[in-house]
Design a protein around this motif. Structure first.
Motif, PDB file in Angstrom:
ATOM      1  N   ASN A   1      19.492  91.637 -41.883  1.00 26.16           N
ATOM      2  CA  ASN A   1      19.561  92.998 -42.406  1.00 26.16           C
ATOM      3  C   ASN A   1      18.159  93.444 -42.813  1.00 26.16           C
ATOM      4  OD1 ASN A   1      18.988  92.254 -45.168  1.00 26.16           O
ATOM      5  ND2 ASN A   1      21.124  91.611 -45.400  1.00 26.16           N
ATOM      6  N   PRO A   2      17.951  94.734 -43.090  1.00 31.98           N
ATOM      7  CA  PRO A   2      16.598  95.192 -43.402  1.00 31.98           C
ATOM      8  C   PRO A   2      15.928  94.460 -44.554  1.00 31.98           C
ATOM      9  CG  PRO A   2      17.961  97.059 -42.867  1.00 31.98           C
ATOM     10  CD  PRO A   2      18.880  95.870 -42.913  1.00 31.98           C
ATOM     11  N   SER A   3      16.681  94.161 -45.614  1.00 30.71           N
ATOM     12  CA  SER A   3      16.079  93.456 -46.758  1.00 30.71           C
ATOM     13  C   SER A   3      15.608  92.064 -46.366  1.00 30.71           C
ATOM     14  CB  SER A   3      17.097  93.354 -47.903  1.00 30.71           C
ATOM     15  OG  SER A   3      17.377  94.632 -48.429  1.00 30.71           O
ATOM     16  N   GLU A   4      16.430  91.361 -45.565  1.00 32.69           N
ATOM     17  CA  GLU A   4      16.049  90.016 -45.130  1.00 32.69           C
ATOM     18  C   GLU A   4      14.841  90.069 -44.206  1.00 32.69           C
ATOM     19  OE1 GLU A   4      20.479  87.895 -45.114  1.00 32.69           O
ATOM     20  OE2 GLU A   4      19.789  89.041 -43.373  1.00 32.69           O
ATOM     21  N   ALA A   5      14.869  90.991 -43.257  1.00 27.57           N
ATOM     22  CA  ALA A   5      13.774  91.097 -42.292  1.00 27.57           C
ATOM     23  C   ALA A   5      12.462  91.453 -42.985  1.00 27.57           C
ATOM     24  CB  ALA A   5      14.118  92.138 -41.229  1.00 27.57           C
ATOM     25  N   LEU A   6      12.516  92.430 -43.876  1.00 29.31           N
ATOM     26  CA  LEU A   6      11.304  92.839 -44.586  1.00 29.31           C
ATOM     27  C   LEU A   6      10.801  91.714 -45.480  1.00 29.31           C
ATOM     28  CD1 LEU A   6       9.220  94.973 -45.305  1.00 29.31           C
ATOM     29  CD2 LEU A   6      10.841  95.925 -46.965  1.00 29.31           C
ATOM     30  N   GLY A   7      11.717  91.022 -46.143  1.00 29.19           N
ATOM     31  CA  GLY A   7      11.322  89.919 -47.014  1.00 29.19           C
ATOM     32  C   GLY A   7      10.610  88.810 -46.267  1.00 29.19           C
ATOM     33  N   ILE A   8      11.070  88.491 -45.072  1.00 34.20           N
ATOM     34  CA  ILE A   8      10.439  87.449 -44.254  1.00 34.20           C
ATOM     35  C   ILE A   8       9.001  87.829 -43.925  1.00 34.20           C
ATOM     36  CG2 ILE A   8      10.455  86.374 -41.968  1.00 34.20           C
ATOM     37  CD1 ILE A   8      13.556  86.473 -42.147  1.00 34.20           C
ATOM     38  N   LEU A   9       8.799  89.083 -43.525  1.00 35.45           N
ATOM     39  CA  LEU A   9       7.460  89.515 -43.117  1.00 35.45           C
ATOM     40  C   LEU A   9       6.522  89.646 -44.309  1.00 35.45           C
ATOM     41  CD1 LEU A   9       8.318  92.101 -40.325  1.00 35.45           C
ATOM     42  CD2 LEU A   9       7.702  89.690 -40.103  1.00 35.45           C
ATOM     43  N   LEU A  10       7.027  90.122 -45.427  1.00 31.87           N
ATOM     44  CA  LEU A  10       6.184  90.229 -46.620  1.00 31.87           C
ATOM     45  C   LEU A  10       5.726  88.856 -47.097  1.00 31.87           C
ATOM     46  CD1 LEU A  10       8.094  92.964 -48.663  1.00 31.87           C
ATOM     47  CD2 LEU A  10       5.834  93.206 -47.601  1.00 31.87           C
ATOM     48  N   ALA A  11       6.603  87.881 -46.987  1.00 32.64           N
ATOM     49  CA  ALA A  11       6.261  86.519 -47.435  1.00 32.64           C
ATOM     50  C   ALA A  11       5.125  85.924 -46.623  1.00 32.64           C
ATOM     51  CB  ALA A  11       7.501  85.629 -47.348  1.00 32.64           C
ATOM     52  N   GLN A  12       4.928  86.411 -45.406  1.00 35.31           N
ATOM     53  CA  GLN A  12       3.879  85.887 -44.527  1.00 35.31           C
ATOM     54  C   GLN A  12       2.580  86.689 -44.601  1.00 35.31           C
ATOM     55  OE1 GLN A  12       5.736  86.172 -40.682  1.00 35.31           O
ATOM     56  NE2 GLN A  12       7.282  84.616 -41.112  1.00 35.31           N
ATOM     57  N   ASP A  13       2.578  87.778 -45.369  1.00 38.24           N
ATOM     58  CA  ASP A  13       1.479  88.736 -45.339  1.00 38.24           C
ATOM     59  C   ASP A  13       0.647  88.662 -46.607  1.00 38.24           C
ATOM     60  OD1 ASP A  13      -0.231  90.855 -44.943  1.00 38.24           O
ATOM     61  OD2 ASP A  13       1.333  92.387 -44.836  1.00 38.24           O
ATOM     62  N   GLU A  14      -0.588  88.156 -46.503  1.00 34.89           N
ATOM     63  CA  GLU A  14      -1.473  88.070 -47.662  1.00 34.89           C
ATOM     64  C   GLU A  14      -1.901  89.448 -48.154  1.00 34.89           C
ATOM     65  OE1 GLU A  14      -4.755  85.570 -46.785  1.00 34.89           O
ATOM     66  OE2 GLU A  14      -3.551  83.735 -46.599  1.00 34.89           O
ATOM     67  N   GLY A  15      -1.763  90.443 -47.293  1.00 30.28           N
ATOM     68  CA  GLY A  15      -2.159  91.800 -47.686  1.00 30.28           C
ATOM     69  C   GLY A  15      -0.991  92.671 -48.092  1.00 30.28           C
ATOM     70  N   LYS A  16       0.124  92.071 -48.468  1.00 28.15           N
ATOM     71  CA  LYS A  16       1.347  92.842 -48.726  1.00 28.15           C
ATOM     72  C   LYS A  16       1.187  93.875 -49.844  1.00 28.15           C
ATOM     73  CE  LYS A  16       3.331  89.229 -51.709  1.00 28.15           C
ATOM     74  NZ  LYS A  16       4.445  88.245 -51.843  1.00 28.15           N
ATOM     75  N   GLU A  17       0.281  93.623 -50.795  1.00 31.05           N
ATOM     76  CA  GLU A  17       0.123  94.577 -51.891  1.00 31.05           C
ATOM     77  C   GLU A  17      -0.596  95.850 -51.457  1.00 31.05           C
ATOM     78  OE1 GLU A  17       1.846  94.302 -54.421  1.00 31.05           O
ATOM     79  OE2 GLU A  17       2.430  92.217 -54.151  1.00 31.05           O
ATOM     80  N   TYR A  18      -1.121  95.850 -50.232  1.00 33.01           N
ATOM     81  CA  TYR A  18      -1.767  97.042 -49.687  1.00 33.01           C
ATOM     82  C   TYR A  18      -0.882  97.738 -48.653  1.00 33.01           C
ATOM     83  CZ  TYR A  18      -5.807  94.804 -51.785  1.00 33.01           C
ATOM     84  OH  TYR A  18      -6.676  94.205 -52.677  1.00 33.01           O
ATOM     85  N   ARG A  19       0.320  97.229 -48.462  1.00 35.74           N
ATOM     86  CA  ARG A  19       1.221  97.756 -47.435  1.00 35.74           C
ATOM     87  C   ARG A  19       2.267  98.683 -48.048  1.00 35.74           C
ATOM     88  NH1 ARG A  19      -2.277  95.605 -43.790  1.00 35.74           N
ATOM     89  NH2 ARG A  19      -2.107  93.329 -43.668  1.00 35.74           N
ATOM     90  N   GLN A  20       2.728  99.578 -47.218  1.00 34.80           N
ATOM     91  CA  GLN A  20       3.937 100.347 -47.524  1.00 34.80           C
ATOM     92  C   GLN A  20       4.782 100.345 -46.256  1.00 34.80           C
ATOM     93  OE1 GLN A  20       3.769 104.660 -48.551  1.00 34.80           O
ATOM     94  NE2 GLN A  20       4.872 104.057 -50.409  1.00 34.80           N
TER      95      GLN A  20
END
Length: 328
Positions: free
Chosen positions: A93-112
């Protein structure tokens, strides 16, 4: 505006240097506002976006029929688009998919980022380091998000526009949301490019069937006004295409109806007038067709040559002498 843009980049560069994230500066600097949305009646899904950045639609908006849509912005990581769609296609689902990608992204605090699936489920993320005013609001069948906005009223204005325009077709509804964002103040730096994509609720066999609407304004002084014009033209050509199909089926009355609808949207377009005249001629209504042909020929004589070529292609069925009288 150029000074503001330079200062924004300069300040962000300083922040990244201090925070140990210089790699983020390699990403596209597409601060913007966007919406991901689903039509509860048709199941269609869409992304709409506007930014003071060149060709924002080429990096922010992603969609796949029968799967979902993604908007990835701020300091854009384009991988959220295809990888997010792949994860949702696999059943996340969207929450699971987004969570997986955010966990791999060191720049997540700069993303929207915002995800939406075929059931209207949504998930969104606004990183702590997105430039203010930055926020998102998510609900059933929609998520609206923005960063580097002039003020904090923009995201609520987008939500309001989406909820108040439920009777419109999805693309037109999304456009209303973008216009509401602009009316509330929009991007701090101004505007430059915009885009809308719409995909269907069911998977398709052929890649060229993937997007029902795919409109981009890459560089324009008034991108939303131009996007609105293009959407109107696209709707007109949808009628034209249906008219052409009716002609293939020899359903002249249906073709005339569809061509007429197209001309109402785009009355100055000679081609739409022309095929209406051809449909009239093929139905034996030459008295009605002839004045339209003559007006078109007066504007551009190349249409005479087009008319001469149509009978051999089986597209104009009138007696040879009548053809000669028409194009003389």
């Amino acid at each position: 505006m150029k000074i503001l843009s330079f200062l924004a980049v300069f300040c962000c560069t300083a922040v990244f240097s201090q925070s140990g994230n210089p790699e983020i500066m390699k990403d596209a600097f597409a601060h913007t506002y966007s919406i991901v949305a689903r039509d509860a009646e048709t199941g269609e899904m869409a992304v709409g976006v506007q930014s003071h950045w060149f060709s924002v639609g080429s990096i922010v908006s992603w969609g796949k029929s029968g799967v979902g849509v993604v908007a990835t912005q701020s300091f854009v990581n384009p991988a959220y688009g295809p990888q997010g769609l792949e994860l949702m296609e696999q059943g996340k689902n969207p929450s699971e998919a987004l969570g997986i990608l955010l966990a791999q992204d060191e720049g997540k605090e700069y993303r929207q980022v915002a995800f939406l699936d075929t059931s209207g489920n949504t998930a969104a993320h606004t990183g702590e380091n997105c430039v203010e005013a930055a926020d998102h609001i998510s609900g059933e069948n929609y998520s609206v998000q923005a960063n580097m906005m002039l003020n904090a009223t923009i995201v609520p204005a987008m939500q309001k526009a989406f909820l108040e325009n439920a009777k419109l077709p999805l693309a037109e509804r999304v456009l209303k949301v973008l216009q509401a964002a602009e009316a509330a103040g929009g991007d701090l730096r101004g505007s430059q490019s915009a885009a809308i994509i719409v995909v269907g609720p069911e998977k398709v066999k052929n890649p060229w069937e993937e997007k029902k609407i795919d409109l981009r304004v890459d560089d324009h002084e008034q991108p939303l006004a131009e996007l609105e014009r293009l959407l109107k033209v696209a709707r007109a050509y949808e009628f034209m295409n249906r008219g052409d199909l009716a002609m293939e089926e020899n359903n002249i009355e249906k073709a005339l109806e569809e061509y007429g609808n197209a001309m109402k949207l785009f009355p100055e377009n000679l081609e739409m007038q022309y095929w209406t005249a051809v449909a009239l001629a093929n139905s034996g209504r030459m008295d009605e067709a002839k004045p339209i042909f003559e007006a078109i020929f007066k504007e551009d004589e190349n249409w005479k040559e087009m008319t001469r070529r149509l009978p051999s292609a089986g597209l104009l069925n009138i007696p040879p002498q009548e053809l000669l009288n028409l194009i003389k």
